[in-house]
Design an enzyme around this catalytic site. Structure first.
Site, mmCIF file in Angstrom:
data_model
loop_
_atom_site.group_PDB
_atom_site.id
_atom_site.type_symbol
_atom_site.label_atom_id
_atom_site.label_comp_id
_atom_site.label_asym_id
_atom_site.label_seq_id
_atom_site.Cartn_x
_atom_site.Cartn_y
_atom_site.Cartn_z
ATOM 1 N N HIS A 108 67.926 -29.100 -58.581
ATOM 2 C CA HIS A 108 67.918 -29.865 -57.331
ATOM 3 C C HIS A 108 66.492 -30.060 -56.831
ATOM 4 O O HIS A 108 66.160 -31.108 -56.281
ATOM 5 C CB HIS A 108 68.735 -29.159 -56.260
ATOM 6 N N ASP B 91 71.489 -34.185 -62.583
ATOM 7 C CA ASP B 91 71.644 -32.729 -62.494
ATOM 8 C C ASP B 91 72.283 -32.222 -63.788
ATOM 9 O O ASP B 91 73.489 -32.001 -63.846
ATOM 10 C CB ASP B 91 72.551 -32.447 -61.275
ATOM 11 N N GLU C 204 68.221 -24.353 -55.925
ATOM 12 C CA GLU C 204 68.571 -24.606 -57.324
ATOM 13 C C GLU C 204 67.445 -25.400 -57.992
ATOM 14 O O GLU C 204 67.004 -26.429 -57.472
ATOM 15 C CB GLU C 204 69.887 -25.394 -57.390
ATOM 16 N N ASP D 200 73.902 -21.410 -62.355
ATOM 17 C CA ASP D 200 74.646 -22.650 -62.090
ATOM 18 C C ASP D 200 74.288 -23.603 -63.239
ATOM 19 O O ASP D 200 73.555 -24.574 -63.055
ATOM 20 C CB ASP D 200 74.251 -23.215 -60.726
ATOM 21 N N ASP E 31 87.929 -23.536 -58.092
ATOM 22 C CA ASP E 31 87.689 -23.126 -59.499
ATOM 23 C C ASP E 31 88.666 -22.035 -59.884
ATOM 24 O O ASP E 31 89.175 -22.011 -60.993
ATOM 25 C CB ASP E 31 86.313 -22.467 -59.716
ATOM 26 N N GLU F 238 72.647 -25.041 -49.659
ATOM 27 C CA GLU F 238 72.043 -25.355 -50.952
ATOM 28 C C GLU F 238 71.539 -26.796 -50.948
ATOM 29 O O GLU F 238 72.322 -27.739 -51.006
ATOM 30 C CB GLU F 238 73.091 -25.155 -52.054
ATOM 31 N N HIS G 28 83.936 -21.413 -56.452
ATOM 32 C CA HIS G 28 84.532 -22.269 -55.434
ATOM 33 C C HIS G 28 86.012 -21.897 -55.379
ATOM 34 O O HIS G 28 86.609 -21.571 -56.406
ATOM 35 C CB HIS G 28 84.500 -23.747 -55.801
ATOM 36 N N ASP H 18 71.999 -29.415 -65.210
ATOM 37 C CA ASP H 18 72.456 -28.012 -65.116
ATOM 38 C C ASP H 18 72.323 -27.262 -66.433
ATOM 39 O O ASP H 18 73.279 -26.643 -66.909
ATOM 40 C CB ASP H 18 73.922 -27.963 -64.667
HETATM 41 C C1 XLS Z 1 76.038 -29.010 -57.569
HETATM 42 C C2 XLS Z 1 75.823 -27.722 -56.943
HETATM 43 C C3 XLS Z 1 77.069 -26.843 -56.858
HETATM 44 C C4 XLS Z 1 76.844 -25.718 -55.890
HETATM 45 C C5 XLS Z 1 78.097 -25.060 -55.415
HETATM 46 O O1 XLS Z 1 75.107 -29.721 -57.915
HETATM 47 O O2 XLS Z 1 74.815 -27.066 -57.618
HETATM 48 O O3 XLS Z 1 77.421 -26.378 -58.112
HETATM 49 O O4 XLS Z 1 76.009 -24.749 -56.412
HETATM 50 O O5 XLS Z 1 78.918 -25.924 -54.744
HETATM 51 NI NI NI Z 2 74.243 -25.059 -57.350
HETATM 52 NI NI NI Z 3 73.567 -28.480 -58.981
#
Ligand code: XLS
Ligand code: NI
Ligand code: NI
Length: 436
Positions: A271, A307, A268, A339, A104, A232, A101, A309
């Site tokens: 998600h 999430d 993802e 991610d 970031d 996404e 991003h 991750d």
């Molecule tokens: C958040 C998203 C984010 C996207 C990019 O849940 O996964 O990280 O991948 O903005």
């Molecule tokens: Ni993501």
């Molecule tokens: Ni995510």
């Protein structure tokens, strides 16, 4: 400049018998599987926000991450150094891509002009490091969810000034992505949804989001950026409901607003499960629409409803993903962007290596298993056979659109009850386990 990971050598493939935790047991970048090098099938990416910026804070406590190379300030110099260390990380790990991003890689400043300047200064380093190492940008994106101005959405904010700010920010982020040769650009609308319908005009917000994406398409054409845009999907978090809630909702949104040809999906895993789907379901929805773009490779925890991750380590999951991916012909511009973040307990720099090595090995195994399943042919053979009544006779006429209800009635009056075959779910599950 001192190294960020002085004690960690370049991670090598040592094979399944190795007991060295800092080695690949299955991922062998240049080994050919199913006609292509593993690195070209998998196209791994490092997520800058997690790997370089995540402090590992959670809602109950502050950050724990120990990152000796980061001085903790938001100076340009620190941001530039961080960028260099990210490339050291990618080199040692042998990952070819990264994603970021805007916020970031570079700090946000008091004005857009100053923020853009900061971004350019870090992009200078990213560009130089890309040239030095041959590493590439898988996709770029803009952070339209962290700053307080976006608390009620960005493109779906009720405030036109916020919409404008977001547009200006995305304009710059696409330009920087283009400058760095990014292969795609992602839109994840974390706050493009609502917290409550009591204060929301949904129709107006969705119209605004579509206007925003059309402006992005226009700008992409204006500057000659050729990579695809990705949406996404995610159902919620931080919003109560996100308009891009799952693959099917995204595709419908894109179709409704005449955007289909300009967007693919970045799916993802975490998600997908938050949306109540498996990752394979989301992939099959996207593939059926010719819209699979890229993958954010992670996983959630079965027992935690948000999430999380996490790095993907489940071979059953990676097998399913690679099976759908191989059957669809594989990535073109997309890849497997991790991610994913290390757990709050895993605060040492070396944990970043363990995490990525595990994810890469899990996908390498998924690739080999999926390729073996395809080569074996029994799975595809069964599915083909299962639909074979559509290959000729009445079925073929249905698929060709040659007949209607009257012909179906005549057929059924003549032929009576159809002869049905078993779906053989358990047989198929056992067959898959033969390969795992
Ligand atoms: C958040 C998203 C984010 C996207 C990019 O849940 O996964 O990280 O991948 O903005
Ligand atoms: Ni993501
Ligand atoms: Ni995510």
């Amino acid at each position: 400049m001192a190294e960020a990971f002085p004690d960690i050598p370049k991670i090598a493939y040592e094979g399944p018998k190795s007991k060295n935790p800092l080695s690949f047991k299955h991922y062998n970048a240049d080994e050919v599987v199913a006609g292509k090098k593993m690195r070209d099938h998998l196209r791994f990416g490092v997520a800058y926000w997690h790997t370089m910026r995540n402090t590992l804070a959670d809602p109950f406590g502050g950050g724990t991450a120990v990152r000796p190379w980061d001085d903790g300030t938001d100076s340009i110099e620190n941001a530039q150094n961080r960028a260099r260390f990210c490339f050291e990380f990618m080199e040692k790990l042998g990952v070819d891509y990264y994603c970021f991003h805007d916020r970031d890689v570079a700090p946000e400043r008091a004005t857009l002009a100053e923020s853009n300047k900061a971004l350019d200064a870090v992009a200078d380093v990213l560009e130089a490091e890309q040239q030095r190492t041959g590493k590439k940008l898988l996709w770029g994106t803009a952070c339209l969810f962290a700053h307080a101005r976006y608390c009620q959405g960005a493109a779906t904010s009720p405030n036109a000034g916020v919409f404008a700010y977001a547009g200006a920010q995305v304009k710059k982020a696409i330009e920087v992505t283009h400058r760095l040769g990014g292969e795609g650009y992602t839109f994840w609308g974390g706050r493009e949804g609502y917290a409550t319908l009591w204060n929301t005009n949904m129709k107006r917000e969705m119209d605004h989001l579509a206007k925003f994406l059309h402006m992005a398409v226009d700008h992409k054409k204006a500057i000659g950026f050729k990579g695809p845009f990705y949406i996404e999907p995610k159902p919620r978090e931080p919003s109560t409901h996100q308009y891009d809630s799952d693959a099917a909702a995204c595709l419908n949104f894109l179709r409704q607003y005449g955007l289909t040809e300009h967007f693919k999906l970045n799916l993802e895993t975490n998600h997908a499960t938050l949306a109540g789907h498996s990752m394979r379901h989301e992939m099959e929805v996207a593939i059926a629409a010719g819209a699979l773009g890229s993958i954010d490779a992670n996983t959630g925890d079965e027992l935690i409803g948000w999430d999380t991750d996490q790095f993907p380590t489940n071979i059953y999951l990676t097998t399913q993903i690679m099976l759908s991916l191989l059957e669809s012909g594989g990535f073109t511009t997309g890849g497997l962007n991790f991610d994913a973040k290390v757990r709050r307990e895993s605060f040492e720099p070396v944990d970043l290596f363990h995490a990525h090595i595990g994810g890469m090995d899990a996908f390498a195994r998924g690739l080999k298993i999926a390729s073996a399943i395809i080569e074996d042919g029994r799975l595809a053979g069964f599915i083909k056979q299962r639909y074979s009544t559509f290959d000729s006779g009445i079925g073929a006429q249905i698929e060709k659109g040659e007949i209607g209800f009257a012909e179906l009635e005549a057929y059924t009056l003549k032929n009576g009850e159809p002869l049905l075959a078993s779906g053989r779910q358990e047989f198929m599950e056992n067959l898959i386990n033969e390969f795992i």
